[in-house]
Write an enzyme that holds these catalytic residues in place. Structure first.
Site, PDB file in Angstrom:
ATOM      1  N   CYS A  79       0.848  -1.200   0.000  1.00 12.77           N
ATOM      2  CA  CYS A  79       0.000   0.000   0.000  1.00 12.77           C
ATOM      3  C   CYS A  79       0.888   1.256   0.000  1.00 12.77           C
ATOM      4  O   CYS A  79       1.617   1.497  -0.948  1.00 12.77           O
ATOM      5  CB  CYS A  79      -0.974  -0.047   1.167  1.00 12.77           C
ATOM      6  SG  CYS A  79      -2.324   1.137   0.993  1.00 12.77           S
ATOM      7  N   HIS A 181      -3.752  -4.796   0.053  1.00 11.06           N
ATOM      8  CA  HIS A 181      -3.248  -5.359   1.308  1.00 11.06           C
ATOM      9  C   HIS A 181      -3.302  -6.885   1.264  1.00 11.06           C
ATOM     10  O   HIS A 181      -4.352  -7.458   1.537  1.00 11.06           O
ATOM     11  CB  HIS A 181      -4.087  -4.854   2.487  1.00 11.06           C
ATOM     12  CG  HIS A 181      -3.862  -3.411   2.786  1.00 11.06           C
ATOM     13  ND1 HIS A 181      -2.871  -2.970   3.627  1.00 11.06           N
ATOM     14  CD2 HIS A 181      -4.483  -2.300   2.327  1.00 11.06           C
ATOM     15  CE1 HIS A 181      -2.888  -1.650   3.682  1.00 11.06           C
ATOM     16  NE2 HIS A 181      -3.857  -1.212   2.910  1.00 11.06           N
ATOM     17  N   GLU A 183      -2.222  -8.874   3.421  1.00  8.23           N
ATOM     18  CA  GLU A 183      -2.516  -9.365   4.780  1.00  8.23           C
ATOM     19  C   GLU A 183      -3.998  -9.284   5.113  1.00  8.23           C
ATOM     20  O   GLU A 183      -4.435  -9.799   6.137  1.00  8.23           O
ATOM     21  CB  GLU A 183      -1.677  -8.598   5.812  1.00  8.23           C
ATOM     22  CG  GLU A 183      -2.147  -7.191   6.160  1.00  8.23           C
ATOM     23  CD  GLU A 183      -1.788  -6.108   5.136  1.00  8.23           C
ATOM     24  OE1 GLU A 183      -1.387  -6.454   4.009  1.00  8.23           O
ATOM     25  OE2 GLU A 183      -1.956  -4.915   5.467  1.00  8.23           O
TER      26      GLU A 183
END
Lengths: 199, 250
Positions: A79, A181, A183
């Site tokens: 990001c 993202h 994650e």
């Protein structure tokens, strides 16, 4: 060991949690020696570009990060962490980035678009990508208001569409970056992190 | 292309997920992490945890819930309920939540939106608005919809956007629990007036309701419909896809 660079902006726990879940050893750190010793770097990112660069400067991390990447250590920018790898951003006035790659970060320009761009987009996955190995037709989670513009065709760029096509991932030599993202992108995101960890 | 999000809402009481209609006859529905994992596996795009713990002594249990969920679930999740200040926000975000949702506290103290957005970023701040029809207008209600505020929903939505909210979670009190569908008029009005994502809530009863509301809203939230397995998220996504609503497939 993967060094998750802590530049005192936002919460880095979710990246650590994701790496733990796929058994990749990592440490959240702003210690130059730990970063130098690590075999990979993750440059995370939640927050504003200028504040991030200011913090990296104050923590005296810029030189170390740039040197380690230029020496060939694999890096994954996530990001804002992707954006920081480039020349400059227009967020809160023109700010210089780490300038490891050529490109500018600009705000989404389309009046009918909701900003920030929040949610799951499908990805156009290029063939031959190391980061996206084993993936196709994947959806990933975005939260951002700015995106990359670059003319440099050397970077293997992956696109997505929000109003128009924008570059949402980069792969060039030892440098990997995603505007989304991983994650927070479910099993697809974990696979991307695993691919980075397995490099 | 950006897909429309389907968001199950889980009510958490003293650290356990509970099911019930309008917060009465609550029954234990299990461990929050297990519930979250189930929804994740079914293709939920995001989760909302609403802490309905009555006693403030037990409020800290939500922090443990957040920490445990964040270790196992890798999709975004929002936590709301009882958040009164930036310290509450910080504790929940640091435990691993991606966003926090504020409702009554934002109405009573609108500066909280600005402060939260400045400290944690706009994307972290979801403002929940509970709306009820009055003549031809919609009014804002707070404190679990017991107190009517002299505040127009559209005006408030515009103000929360200006103050830095990243998203609006818009609940129709008129439709909530009815299963007669989301309030399209309310949602359409708000979506037209703000330039941040709007999550529609209240009234979902059948798959068609999702199709109708997602023409306007960016995301649709439902609770009991998913908990009582009246609709499976995977089936809902098949249906939406067949009806040309873009959704994420896993």
């Amino acid at each position: 060991m993967i060094a998750i660079i802590d530049y005192k902006l936002g919460n880095l726990g979710s990246i650590k949690n994701a790496l733990d879940a796929i058994n990749l050893k990592s440490v959240i750190t702003s210690d130059i020696n730990v970063i130098k010793k690590a075999n990979k770097i993750i440059l995370p990112g939640v927050g504003a570009f200028k504040k991030a660069m200011d913090n990296l400067f104050e923590l005296n991390l810029i030189e170390t990060i740039v040197n380690e990447i230029k020496k060939g250590k694999p890096v994954l920018g996530i990001c804002l962490g992707m954006q920081l790898l480039f020349s400059s951003s227009e967020e809160h006035g023109l700010t210089n980035g780490l300038n490891i790659l050529d490109g500018r970060i600009v705000r989404f320009k389309n009046n009918s678009l909701k900003i920030p761009h929040v949610g799951w987009n499908d990805l156009i996955i290029p063939s031959g990508s190391k980061l996206f190995r084993g993936l196709n037709n994947s959806y990933v989670y975005f939260v951002h208001s700015y995106h990359l513009i670059t003319d440099n065709k050397k970077y293997l760029l992956t696109d997505s569409i929000y109003g128009y096509k924008f570059a949402c991932a980069v792969e060039y030599k030892n440098i990997f970056a995603t505007q989304f993202h991983p994650e927070k992108s479910g099993s697809v995101g974990l696979k991307i992190l695993k691919n980075f960890g397995d490099l | 292309m950006l897909t429309k999000r389907i968001i199950p809402c889980l009510d958490v009481n003293n650290g356990r997920v509970v099911k019930g209609i309008n917060f009465v006859n609550l029954i234990d529905a299990g461990d929050p992490v297990d519930c979250a994992e189930m929804y994740n596996n079914l293709g939920a795009d995001e989760l909302v945890f609403l802490d309905i713990t009555a006693s403030s002594d037990n409020r800290k249990t939500i922090i443990d819930v957040v920490r445990n969920v964040a270790k196992r679930i890798f999709i975004p999740f929002t936590v709301g309920g009882g958040i009164k200040g930036v310290n509450d926000m910080k504790a929940i975000l640091q435990a691993g939540a991606d966003k926090i949702s504020i409702n009554s506290a934002a109405v009573k103290n609108p500066d909280l939106i600005n402060k939260g957005a400045e400290m944690f970023g706009n994307q972290c701040i979801v403002v929940a608005i509970d709306a009820k029809r009055e003549n031809n207008l919609f009014k804002v209600y707070i404190n679990g919809d017991r107190i009517k505020m002299d505040l127009d929903v559209i005006d408030w939505a515009k103000e929360v956007e200006k103050r830095g909210a990243g998203e609006i979670l818009l609940t129709s009190m008129d439709n909530d629990g009815t299963k007669n569908g989301y309030d399209i008029e309310l949602t359409k009005c708000v979506c037209e007036k703000v330039n941040i994502p709007v999550i529609a809530s209240g009234g979902a009863g059948k798959m068609e309701d999702f199709k109708n509301i997602l023409k306007y809203a960016d995301a649709a939230l439902a609770a009991s419909l998913f908990h009582f397995k009246e609709i499976m998220i995977s089936d809902l996504k098949d249906y939406l896809e067949d009806n040309n609503i873009p959704v994420r497939r896993i």
